[in-house]
Motif scaffolding. Structure first.
Motif, mmCIF file in Angstrom:
data_model
loop_
_atom_site.group_PDB
_atom_site.id
_atom_site.type_symbol
_atom_site.label_atom_id
_atom_site.label_comp_id
_atom_site.label_asym_id
_atom_site.label_seq_id
_atom_site.Cartn_x
_atom_site.Cartn_y
_atom_site.Cartn_z
ATOM 1 N N GLN A 98 4.750 21.166 -22.278
ATOM 2 C CA GLN A 98 3.566 20.959 -23.124
ATOM 3 C C GLN A 98 2.320 21.478 -22.409
ATOM 4 N N ARG A 99 2.270 21.246 -21.105
ATOM 5 C CA ARG A 99 1.132 21.734 -20.319
ATOM 6 C C ARG A 99 1.087 23.244 -20.330
ATOM 7 N N ARG A 100 2.276 23.838 -20.144
ATOM 8 C CA ARG A 100 2.337 25.303 -20.093
ATOM 9 C C ARG A 100 1.848 25.887 -21.414
ATOM 10 N N ARG A 101 2.328 25.314 -22.523
ATOM 11 C CA ARG A 101 1.949 25.824 -23.844
ATOM 12 C C ARG A 101 0.453 25.646 -24.121
ATOM 13 N N ALA A 102 -0.114 24.612 -23.510
ATOM 14 C CA ALA A 102 -1.549 24.371 -23.741
ATOM 15 C C ALA A 102 -2.409 25.151 -22.745
ATOM 16 N N GLY A 103 -1.754 25.955 -21.911
ATOM 17 C CA GLY A 103 -2.516 26.736 -20.940
ATOM 18 C C GLY A 103 -3.019 25.901 -19.778
ATOM 19 N N LEU A 104 -2.387 24.745 -19.585
ATOM 20 C CA LEU A 104 -2.793 23.864 -18.483
ATOM 21 C C LEU A 104 -1.883 24.105 -17.288
ATOM 22 N N GLU A 105 -2.420 23.824 -16.104
ATOM 23 C CA GLU A 105 -1.627 23.971 -14.902
ATOM 24 C C GLU A 105 -0.429 23.016 -14.912
ATOM 25 N N GLN A 106 0.675 23.448 -14.314
ATOM 26 C CA GLN A 106 1.837 22.552 -14.217
ATOM 27 C C GLN A 106 2.010 22.090 -12.776
ATOM 28 N N PRO A 107 1.582 20.831 -12.476
ATOM 29 C CA PRO A 107 1.721 20.367 -11.090
ATOM 30 C C PRO A 107 3.194 20.254 -10.697
ATOM 31 N N THR A 108 3.429 20.219 -9.397
ATOM 32 C CA THR A 108 4.793 20.039 -8.886
ATOM 33 C C THR A 108 5.345 18.717 -9.397
ATOM 34 N N ALA A 109 6.587 18.739 -9.879
ATOM 35 C CA ALA A 109 7.218 17.520 -10.390
ATOM 36 C C ALA A 109 7.664 16.641 -9.231
ATOM 37 N N ASP A 110 7.702 15.321 -9.481
ATOM 38 C CA ASP A 110 8.053 14.389 -8.410
ATOM 39 C C ASP A 110 9.561 14.206 -8.312
ATOM 40 N N HIS A 111 10.196 15.046 -7.503
ATOM 41 C CA HIS A 111 11.649 14.952 -7.402
ATOM 42 C C HIS A 111 12.073 13.722 -6.595
ATOM 43 N N ARG A 112 11.168 13.193 -5.770
ATOM 44 C CA ARG A 112 11.519 11.996 -4.994
ATOM 45 C C ARG A 112 11.594 10.773 -5.902
ATOM 46 N N LEU A 113 10.805 10.779 -6.964
ATOM 47 C CA LEU A 113 10.900 9.693 -7.938
ATOM 48 C C LEU A 113 12.276 9.727 -8.592
ATOM 49 N N ILE A 114 12.711 10.929 -8.975
ATOM 50 C CA ILE A 114 14.016 11.074 -9.633
ATOM 51 C C ILE A 114 15.128 10.584 -8.702
ATOM 52 N N GLU A 144 0.867 -1.193 0.000
ATOM 53 C CA GLU A 144 0.000 0.000 0.000
ATOM 54 C C GLU A 144 0.888 1.222 0.000
ATOM 55 N N THR A 145 0.641 2.135 -0.960
ATOM 56 C CA THR A 145 1.383 3.397 -0.975
ATOM 57 C C THR A 145 0.341 4.507 -0.879
ATOM 58 N N PRO A 146 0.744 5.723 -0.495
ATOM 59 C CA PRO A 146 -0.260 6.764 -0.253
ATOM 60 C C PRO A 146 -1.020 7.193 -1.505
ATOM 61 N N VAL A 147 -2.274 7.537 -1.300
ATOM 62 C CA VAL A 147 -3.101 8.072 -2.372
ATOM 63 C C VAL A 147 -2.712 9.537 -2.609
ATOM 64 N N LEU A 148 -2.263 10.194 -1.532
ATOM 65 C CA LEU A 148 -1.854 11.593 -1.632
ATOM 66 C C LEU A 148 -0.368 11.705 -1.948
ATOM 67 N N SER A 149 -0.012 12.715 -2.739
ATOM 68 C CA SER A 149 1.394 12.933 -3.024
ATOM 69 C C SER A 149 1.655 14.436 -3.106
ATOM 70 N N SER A 150 2.874 14.832 -2.763
ATOM 71 C CA SER A 150 3.219 16.253 -2.871
ATOM 72 C C SER A 150 3.486 16.620 -4.333
ATOM 73 N N ALA A 151 3.462 15.605 -5.211
ATOM 74 C CA ALA A 151 3.673 15.856 -6.638
ATOM 75 C C ALA A 151 2.438 15.440 -7.423
ATOM 76 N N GLY A 152 2.233 16.094 -8.559
ATOM 77 C CA GLY A 152 1.120 15.733 -9.430
ATOM 78 C C GLY A 152 1.653 15.046 -10.675
ATOM 79 N N ASN A 153 0.761 14.663 -11.570
ATOM 80 C CA ASN A 153 1.138 13.994 -12.798
ATOM 81 C C ASN A 153 1.388 15.042 -13.885
ATOM 82 N N SER A 154 2.549 14.979 -14.538
ATOM 83 C CA SER A 154 2.876 15.974 -15.566
ATOM 84 C C SER A 154 2.267 15.636 -16.927
ATOM 85 N N ASP A 155 1.709 14.446 -17.078
ATOM 86 C CA ASP A 155 1.133 14.020 -18.357
ATOM 87 C C ASP A 155 0.078 15.033 -18.815
#
Lengths: 188, 316
Positions: free
Chosen positions: B259-275, B37-48
């Motif tokens: 790509q999100r920025r260019r499309a006018g979409l919000e840019q969630p925080t990137a997951d630096h812990r994954l990196i 089980e891993t958390p449903v909440l994360s300090s990072a969002g999906n960049s897709d």
């Protein structure tokens, strides 16, 4: 006029595409798991009756079409327009031939019809599902004559021609289903 | 008084779901894959750019609801190096329809040391199990073959005009970009024409649709080591031979955020812990995510996902 986003799309929604009024007949949300989401709709052009498929990106907006359906009483036809009246308000509307179409053959004075208004102008006329009309012309049917399948053509007071059983005579009133154009019964 | 306090699914679907979950757990226990089980909440969002992450504010800090447990499970894999699986709720904004609910149940698992081809075999076995069958016929074809056969389009060779014509036939306008056009053609021309009675695997996706999969040129043209599994006309699973290179992963995230920025979409925080986890070292592995609700729909013959859910989003 207002607009709708694809997530408000549902059957029966009236929208404007390239200036033409459409009714949404079917709506489907389509999205490959990691791909772009689309809204695929089947829409009927309310002016021509044609159904086409359209695809929108999910979240896109379309203009709402100012379409209202009102019940109105048929008054009369003057050769160019068919005139109707809203019973409670006495508002009158004049429908062109294109809007009346096939319904013209069923219209009898005072019958209540369903009128579709686009920008407050008649776009289409729907007669009642059943009408009672007098036969103005038909041959007397010979009892026992089954060579014609038991039916004969009869012209009604509105000009419509329907097939009626042989025992039905000129001057009688018959009930007709306007959706199929078929004789239902005699009316006493 | 409306009846919206009631579940939309019936009693049979409740039992079917319990039985399916039991079956899945038995399967993985036999295969020695550990449930986590891993958390449903994360300090990072999906960049897709094609997936909308939902977020909440907790004491002034933004947290995102997972769109998949992928990032958390990869962090776990980097620490634990063993086969793991998870059955959990995931959330995707703006996704609602006959096969979609905003909140749905995902089964996701990882096999260190496997390629995605071996994982495909396991996916087919699990789908058969879920549908109460000893085995199911399978079929495999590349994305390129599928698009050429059913869409009359070769994504690696076709020009803008070919795509424009193809999407025009589907009632879309010319504003669709290349990937959107491919997505539309794939969804409308390919998926409904796959044999519904076989588990069909489509693999070797275009580079632009690699997501978190490795890229290679084994087929003589660049493609992603990614697959999707289909049955009964539905997309059931998405899997990869996972990208393990931290620099490439970081670059992909940056590209997606742009790509999100260019499309006018919000840019969630990137997951630096994954990196950081990838920098430590993710074992070579294949992973896959499968939709449990859709499996249930196939099992029960449901035409709409609401039939297998207790409370779809409108009556949550």
């Amino acid at each position: 006029m207002a607009s709708y986003s694809t997530n408000e799309f549902k059957r029966g929604l009236k929208i404007l595409l390239d200036g033409e009024p459409f009714n949404i007949v079917e709506n489907e949300f389509v999205k490959p798991g990691k791909g772009q989401a689309f809204s695929r709709v089947k829409v009927r052009n309310l002016r021509t009756g044609r159904v086409v498929e359209k695809t929108f990106r999910s979240g896109e907006s379309v203009e709402a079409a100012d379409i209202f359906e009102k019940e109105m009483q048929y008054l009369y036809a003057d050769g160019e327009f068919w005139h109707f009246m809203v019973p409670d308000t006495f508002e009158q509307y004049a429908a062109e031939e294109a809007a009346v179409g096939e319904s013209a053959q069923w219209l009898k004075e005072e019958d209540v019809c369903q009128i579709m208004l686009w920008n407050d102008s008649p776009l289409s006329v729907l007669p009642p599902n059943f009408v009672e009309l007098k036969i103005t012309e038909t041959d007397p049917g010979e009892r026992g004559d089954t060579s014609s399948g038991g039916v004969k053509p009869a012209t009604l007071e509105t000009g419509a021609v329907v097939r009626v059983p042989l025992f039905v005579n000129e001057g009688e009133v018959v009930k007709v289903d306007t959706r199929t154009g078929e004789y239902v019964s005699r009316v006493k | 008084m409306s009846d919206d306090w009631r579940p939309s699914g019936d009693g049979d679907c409740l039992m079917a779901r319990a039985s399916l979950l039991r079956g899945i757990r038995d399967f993985f226990e036999r295969e020695d894959v550990l449930e986590v089980e891993t958390p449903v909440l994360s300090s990072a969002g999906n960049s897709d750019p094609r997936i909308e992450s939902l977020s909440i504010d907790i004491n002034g800090q933004r947290f995102w609801l997972q769109t998949s447990p992928e990032f958390a499970m990869k962090r776990l894999l980097a620490a634990e190096h063993r086969a793991i699986y998870q059955i959990c709720k995931v959330f995707r904004g703006g996704e609602r329809g006959r096969n979609h609910n905003l909140e749905f149940t995902m089964l996701e698992w990882y096999r260190p040391g496997w390629t995605h081809f071996e994982l495909m075999d396991e996916v087919a076995r699990l789908i058969a199990l879920a549908l109460g069958r000893a085995a199911l016929p399978t079929g495999t074809l590349t994305y390129r073959e599928a698009m050429r056969t059913h869409g009359q389009i070769d994504p690696w060779l076709c020009g803008e005009n070919d795509l424009r014509t193809a999407v025009g036939e589907l009632g879309a306008d010319a504003s669709l970009d290349r990937d959107e056009a491919l997505d539309l053609i794939f969804s409308v021309r390919v998926v409904p024409n796959l044999d519904p009675d076989s588990v069909i695997f489509i693999h070797a996706f275009p580079e632009s649709q690699a997501a978190l999969a490795r890229l290679d040129e084994e087929l003589g043209y660049p493609s992603a080591r990614r697959f999707e599994a289909f049955f009964g006309g539905m997309e059931l699973a998405n899997g990869y031979h996972e990208l393990t290179d931290p620099d490439e992963q970081e670059q992909r995230i940056k590209t997606e955020l742009e790509q999100r920025r260019r499309a006018g979409l919000e840019q969630p925080t990137a997951d630096h812990r994954l990196i950081k986890a990838l920098q430590h070292g993710l074992p070579a592995c294949a992973g896959v995510a499968m939709g449990i609700d859709r499996l249930l729909m196939l099992r029960s013959g449901a035409r709409h996902i609401d039939e297998v859910l207790c409370f779809p989003v409108e009556r949550a």
